[in-house]
Write a protein that holds these residues in place. Structure first.
Motif, PDB file in Angstrom:
ATOM      1  N   ILE A 215      22.515  10.748  20.454  1.00  0.00           N
ATOM      2  CA  ILE A 215      22.762  12.099  19.966  1.00  0.00           C
ATOM      3  C   ILE A 215      22.436  13.071  21.095  1.00  0.00           C
ATOM      4  O   ILE A 215      21.502  12.844  21.876  1.00  0.00           O
ATOM      5  CB  ILE A 215      21.917  12.426  18.710  1.00  0.00           C
ATOM      6  CG1 ILE A 215      22.296  13.809  18.153  1.00  0.00           C
ATOM      7  CG2 ILE A 215      20.433  12.332  18.986  1.00  0.00           C
ATOM      8  CD1 ILE A 215      21.594  14.141  16.835  1.00  0.00           C
TER       9      ILE A 215
ATOM     10  N   ALA B 243      18.722  18.129  15.505  1.00  0.00           N
ATOM     11  CA  ALA B 243      18.510  16.794  16.067  1.00  0.00           C
ATOM     12  C   ALA B 243      17.523  16.005  15.215  1.00  0.00           C
ATOM     13  O   ALA B 243      17.738  14.828  14.908  1.00  0.00           O
ATOM     14  CB  ALA B 243      18.002  16.900  17.503  1.00  0.00           C
TER      15      ALA B 243
ATOM     16  N   CYS C 241      18.385  12.559  13.121  1.00  0.00           N
ATOM     17  CA  CYS C 241      17.671  11.317  13.442  1.00  0.00           C
ATOM     18  C   CYS C 241      16.933  10.753  12.234  1.00  0.00           C
ATOM     19  O   CYS C 241      16.731   9.541  12.129  1.00  0.00           O
ATOM     20  CB  CYS C 241      16.698  11.550  14.599  1.00  0.00           C
ATOM     21  SG  CYS C 241      17.495  11.818  16.202  1.00  0.00           S
ATOM     22  N   LYS C 242      16.505  11.620  11.342  1.00  0.00           N
ATOM     23  CA  LYS C 242      15.823  11.165  10.130  1.00  0.00           C
ATOM     24  C   LYS C 242      16.790  10.460   9.171  1.00  0.00           C
ATOM     25  O   LYS C 242      16.399   9.564   8.435  1.00  0.00           O
ATOM     26  CB  LYS C 242      15.174  12.353   9.406  1.00  0.00           C
ATOM     27  CG  LYS C 242      13.906  12.870  10.045  1.00  0.00           C
ATOM     28  CD  LYS C 242      13.321  14.002   9.209  1.00  0.00           C
ATOM     29  CE  LYS C 242      12.009  14.512   9.768  1.00  0.00           C
ATOM     30  NZ  LYS C 242      11.460  15.619   8.938  1.00  0.00           N
TER      31      LYS C 242
ATOM     32  N   LYS D 199      20.783   6.125  12.002  1.00  0.00           N
ATOM     33  CA  LYS D 199      20.256   5.266  13.063  1.00  0.00           C
ATOM     34  C   LYS D 199      20.693   5.843  14.412  1.00  0.00           C
ATOM     35  O   LYS D 199      21.883   5.885  14.716  1.00  0.00           O
ATOM     36  CB  LYS D 199      20.761   3.837  12.911  1.00  0.00           C
ATOM     37  CG  LYS D 199      20.186   2.886  13.965  1.00  0.00           C
ATOM     38  CD  LYS D 199      20.776   1.499  13.855  1.00  0.00           C
ATOM     39  CE  LYS D 199      20.121   0.545  14.846  1.00  0.00           C
ATOM     40  NZ  LYS D 199      20.320   0.983  16.247  1.00  0.00           N
ATOM     41  N   VAL D 200      19.721   6.272  15.166  1.00  0.00           N
ATOM     42  CA  VAL D 200      19.989   6.812  16.497  1.00  0.00           C
ATOM     43  C   VAL D 200      19.041   6.124  17.478  1.00  0.00           C
ATOM     44  O   VAL D 200      17.838   6.068  17.246  1.00  0.00           O
ATOM     45  CB  VAL D 200      19.762   8.342  16.550  1.00  0.00           C
ATOM     46  CG1 VAL D 200      20.077   8.875  17.948  1.00  0.00           C
ATOM     47  CG2 VAL D 200      20.602   9.052  15.503  1.00  0.00           C
ATOM     48  N   ASP D 201      19.578   5.592  18.550  1.00  0.00           N
ATOM     49  CA  ASP D 201      18.739   4.905  19.535  1.00  0.00           C
ATOM     50  C   ASP D 201      18.096   5.886  20.510  1.00  0.00           C
ATOM     51  O   ASP D 201      16.901   5.811  20.790  1.00  0.00           O
ATOM     52  CB  ASP D 201      19.566   3.879  20.312  1.00  0.00           C
ATOM     53  CG  ASP D 201      20.123   2.790  19.416  1.00  0.00           C
ATOM     54  OD1 ASP D 201      19.343   2.201  18.652  1.00  0.00           O
ATOM     55  OD2 ASP D 201      21.343   2.544  19.480  1.00  0.00           O
TER      56      ASP D 201
ATOM     57  N   ALA E 218      17.884  10.089  21.817  1.00  0.00           N
ATOM     58  CA  ALA E 218      18.175  11.516  21.631  1.00  0.00           C
ATOM     59  C   ALA E 218      18.039  12.220  22.978  1.00  0.00           C
ATOM     60  O   ALA E 218      16.955  12.225  23.565  1.00  0.00           O
ATOM     61  CB  ALA E 218      17.224  12.133  20.608  1.00  0.00           C
TER      62      ALA E 218
ATOM     63  N   ILE F  69      10.483  13.667  16.254  1.00  0.00           N
ATOM     64  CA  ILE F  69      11.346  12.482  16.340  1.00  0.00           C
ATOM     65  C   ILE F  69      10.525  11.241  16.672  1.00  0.00           C
ATOM     66  O   ILE F  69      10.727  10.168  16.106  1.00  0.00           O
ATOM     67  CB  ILE F  69      12.449  12.708  17.395  1.00  0.00           C
ATOM     68  CG1 ILE F  69      13.474  13.716  16.853  1.00  0.00           C
ATOM     69  CG2 ILE F  69      13.143  11.399  17.758  1.00  0.00           C
ATOM     70  CD1 ILE F  69      14.507  14.164  17.880  1.00  0.00           C
TER      71      ILE F  69
ATOM     72  N   THR G 289      10.637   8.884  13.385  1.00  0.00           N
ATOM     73  CA  THR G 289      11.830   8.042  13.482  1.00  0.00           C
ATOM     74  C   THR G 289      11.629   6.976  14.560  1.00  0.00           C
ATOM     75  O   THR G 289      10.636   6.973  15.263  1.00  0.00           O
ATOM     76  CB  THR G 289      13.092   8.872  13.837  1.00  0.00           C
ATOM     77  OG1 THR G 289      13.082   9.166  15.239  1.00  0.00           O
ATOM     78  CG2 THR G 289      13.140  10.182  13.049  1.00  0.00           C
TER      79      THR G 289
ATOM     80  N   THR H 102      13.899   6.702  16.924  1.00  0.00           N
ATOM     81  CA  THR H 102      14.688   7.214  18.042  1.00  0.00           C
ATOM     82  C   THR H 102      13.800   7.504  19.247  1.00  0.00           C
ATOM     83  O   THR H 102      12.680   7.994  19.093  1.00  0.00           O
ATOM     84  CB  THR H 102      15.413   8.512  17.629  1.00  0.00           C
ATOM     85  OG1 THR H 102      16.202   8.252  16.459  1.00  0.00           O
ATOM     86  CG2 THR H 102      16.309   9.021  18.736  1.00  0.00           C
TER      87      THR H 102
END
Length: 213
Positions: A7, A41, A45-46, A49-51, A53, A71, A75, A77
């Protein structure tokens, strides 16, 4: 091949969309969203699925440093600060808040790609110019002495923290203290365990400030 989900958060739409175009030229990445500020952001991310940021520092509503903290805490991330501002205060705050990398936007695309892959694989990345600023900032503060709780650490651990704060690599520390690099790594692991920190840059900051948050 499983793609690395990224992201991008930047209030400058030109930079935001430019980064998206660049990253999408690489097969290993999928830009899952682009947003205008840190709050957006965090929210994304919450929920998804984001690896990785990529976070600009100066954004409205919530800046990249504040977003990094949330984050990291809430999360899976991993945040990377990507900015045009190589400001000491932001660098230190971002690292303390859990940033896994800190890069300037004027990097060539390959450098940004490599940084994302490095962080995705569990490591931290600090661009040389950023590390130099951290070192110079810490060395100036070092003159006033350390503020750590010495009772928590052995004398050798304190020696190693001092050398980390001066910017020494594990190899340089091993030569300075006449011990193996493996032993240095073991001491660093012990220091990280006692402090709850994640990497050597945070150790340097802790050694100077006495703070782990």
């Amino acid at each position: 091949m499983t793609k690395i989900k990224v992201i991008i958060a930047d209030d400058n739409s030109f930079i935001r969309e430019g980064l998206k175009i660049i990253l999408n030229t690489y097969d290993e990445f999928e830009v899952v969203d682009t947003v205008n500020d840190g709050q957006e952001a965090v929210d994304f991310c919450k929920k998804h699925k984001v690896d990785i940021a990529l976070l600009d520092v100066r954004m409205p509503n919530m800046n990249g440093v504040e977003a990094t903290k949330i984050i990291t805490e809430q999360t899976r991330t991993r945040p990377i600060i990507l900015t045009t501002f190589d400001d000491d205060e932001y660098i230190l705050d971002a690292v303390k808040n859990g940033a896994k990398g800190y890069l300037l936007k004027n990097n060539v695309p390959e450098r940004i790609r490599d940084a994302i892959k490095t962080v995705f694989n569990g490591n931290s990345i600090m661009q040389d110019v950023v590390l130099e600023k951290i070192k110079s900032n810490l060395l100036v503060k070092k003159e006033s002495g350390t503020k750590i709780d010495a009772k928590l650490f052995t004398e050798r651990e304190q020696d190693i923290m001092s050398l980390i704060a001066k910017g020494y690599s594990n190899k340089e520390i091993s030569k300075q203290l006449f011990i193996s690099e493996g032993t240095v790594a073991n001491y660093i692991t012990s220091i990280l365990g006692k402090t709850g920190l994640e990497h050597r840059t945070q150790i340097a900051i802790y050694y100077i400030t006495g703070k782990v948050d």
